[in-house]
Design an enzyme around this catalytic site. Structure first.
Site, PDB file in Angstrom:
ATOM      1  N   HIS A 146      -7.500   8.457  -1.402  1.00 29.90           N
ATOM      2  CA  HIS A 146      -8.341   9.656  -1.465  1.00 29.90           C
ATOM      3  C   HIS A 146      -9.212   9.619  -2.720  1.00 29.90           C
ATOM      4  O   HIS A 146     -10.367  10.036  -2.702  1.00 29.90           O
ATOM      5  CB  HIS A 146      -7.478  10.916  -1.508  1.00 29.90           C
ATOM      6  CG  HIS A 146      -6.937  11.358  -0.188  1.00 29.90           C
ATOM      7  ND1 HIS A 146      -7.727  11.935   0.789  1.00 29.90           N
ATOM      8  CD2 HIS A 146      -5.677  11.341   0.310  1.00 29.90           C
ATOM      9  CE1 HIS A 146      -6.977  12.250   1.837  1.00 29.90           C
ATOM     10  NE2 HIS A 146      -5.727  11.902   1.568  1.00 29.90           N
ATOM     11  N   ASP A 153      -7.809  13.391   5.630  1.00 31.55           N
ATOM     12  CA  ASP A 153      -6.725  14.084   6.331  1.00 31.55           C
ATOM     13  C   ASP A 153      -7.372  14.901   7.438  1.00 31.55           C
ATOM     14  O   ASP A 153      -8.159  15.816   7.155  1.00 31.55           O
ATOM     15  CB  ASP A 153      -5.967  15.004   5.375  1.00 31.55           C
ATOM     16  CG  ASP A 153      -5.248  14.241   4.270  1.00 31.55           C
ATOM     17  OD1 ASP A 153      -4.954  13.051   4.473  1.00 31.55           O
ATOM     18  OD2 ASP A 153      -4.982  14.837   3.215  1.00 31.55           O
ATOM     19  N   GLU A 211       2.502  10.259   7.605  1.00 33.09           N
ATOM     20  CA  GLU A 211       1.657  11.437   7.836  1.00 33.09           C
ATOM     21  C   GLU A 211       0.701  11.176   9.001  1.00 33.09           C
ATOM     22  O   GLU A 211      -0.215  10.364   8.882  1.00 33.09           O
ATOM     23  CB  GLU A 211       0.850  11.780   6.575  1.00 33.09           C
ATOM     24  CG  GLU A 211       1.711  12.109   5.371  1.00 33.09           C
ATOM     25  CD  GLU A 211       0.897  12.264   4.096  1.00 33.09           C
ATOM     26  OE1 GLU A 211      -0.307  11.912   4.093  1.00 33.09           O
ATOM     27  OE2 GLU A 211       1.456  12.737   3.094  1.00 33.09           O
ATOM     28  N   HIS A 214      -3.129  11.491   8.018  1.00 34.03           N
ATOM     29  CA  HIS A 214      -3.763  10.721   6.933  1.00 34.03           C
ATOM     30  C   HIS A 214      -4.255   9.366   7.426  1.00 34.03           C
ATOM     31  O   HIS A 214      -3.478   8.564   7.934  1.00 34.03           O
ATOM     32  CB  HIS A 214      -2.769  10.525   5.779  1.00 34.03           C
ATOM     33  CG  HIS A 214      -3.315   9.708   4.642  1.00 34.03           C
ATOM     34  ND1 HIS A 214      -3.480  10.211   3.384  1.00 34.03           N
ATOM     35  CD2 HIS A 214      -3.735   8.423   4.585  1.00 34.03           C
ATOM     36  CE1 HIS A 214      -3.977   9.276   2.595  1.00 34.03           C
ATOM     37  NE2 HIS A 214      -4.141   8.181   3.318  1.00 34.03           N
TER      38      HIS A 214
END
Length: 235
Positions: A146, A153, A211, A214
């Site tokens: 990120h 996300d 996740e 993500h």
């Protein structure tokens, strides 16, 4: 007496200026001495030399995208407002790939919801302070993808209603159910996750194991870690 007053005034001004200078120098914390881009001048120099380095405003470049920037609210796992602006940025090639994802989803009457994209390194430090588990938050010793402007996300919405589809969990759920291969879920959640993973993968993104929301863009390692706020990017 006048001289004493002037001397005292000069001293106070000097202390104030020193304090401001010190604050500016420590505004971008880097306790692990990572190679961070933390000045606007350095960032603009990189963009001038390589246009792919530009962080694009996703709300402006992706048609009909829905933003739900949780870290600009207290509705996130930290319980605090982390970002001062509800913005989403990503490197130019990432933004272009996301537009292709959006175009592809539109044929199914679906679209993207973005929870987070580029994240200043300062936020990564904060996240680890709150939840020091590198299965779910990035290790600040390494930085996050990120921080490179190369991770997003995301979830799926109905393009007409803008309502999020049924997914395995809520965003930032740190349970096993959030894992991208977890299967003990309702069929609609499995189907929607499969659609998201499939279309994102087709356009150059890889989902991480813990996740479902993500995604890292292929080639992320070519881009440097950054610690510029959204406000610094827009000035």
């Amino acid at each position: 007496m006048i001289r004493t007053t002037k001397t005292l005034l000069f001293f106070l001004v000097a202390v104030l200026l020193f304090s401001c200078a010190t604050k500016n120098k420590t505004e971008h914390k880097n306790p692990y001495n990572l190679p961070l881009v933390n000045s606007v001048k350095e960032y603009k120099k990189q963009v001038n030399e390589d246009a792919t380095m530009e962080l694009a405003d996703l709300e402006k470049v992706i048609d009909n995208v829905v933003l739900d920037i949780r870290y600009a609210t207290a509705n996130n796992f930290t319980g605090e407002v982390i970002y001062q602006s509800p913005k989403a940025y990503a490197r130019k090639p990432v933004a272009a790939a996301l537009q292709l994802v959006q175009d592809s989803l539109a044929s199914l009457n679906l679209g993207l919801k973005i929870y987070d994209a580029y994240r200043p390194y300062a936020a990564t430090l904060k996240f680890y302070d709150v939840y020091p588990d590198t299965d779910f938050v990035a290790d600040p010793k390494k930085g996050s993808r990120h921080n490179r402007g190369c991770a997003v996300d995301v979830s799926l919405v109905n393009l007409a209603t803008k309502q999020e589809l049924v997914m395995p969990t809520a965003f930032d759920d740190f349970s096993e159910k959030a894992h991208s291969t977890y299967i003990d879920l309702p069929e609609p959640a499995l189907q929607n996750r499969a659609i998201l993973i499939g279309v994102m993968s087709h356009f150059g993104f890889s989902v991480i194991s813990t996740e479902w929301w993500h995604y890292d863009f292929n080639g992320w390692e070519k881009f440097p870690l950054m610690d510029l706020s959204f406000e610094e990017l827009t000035n």
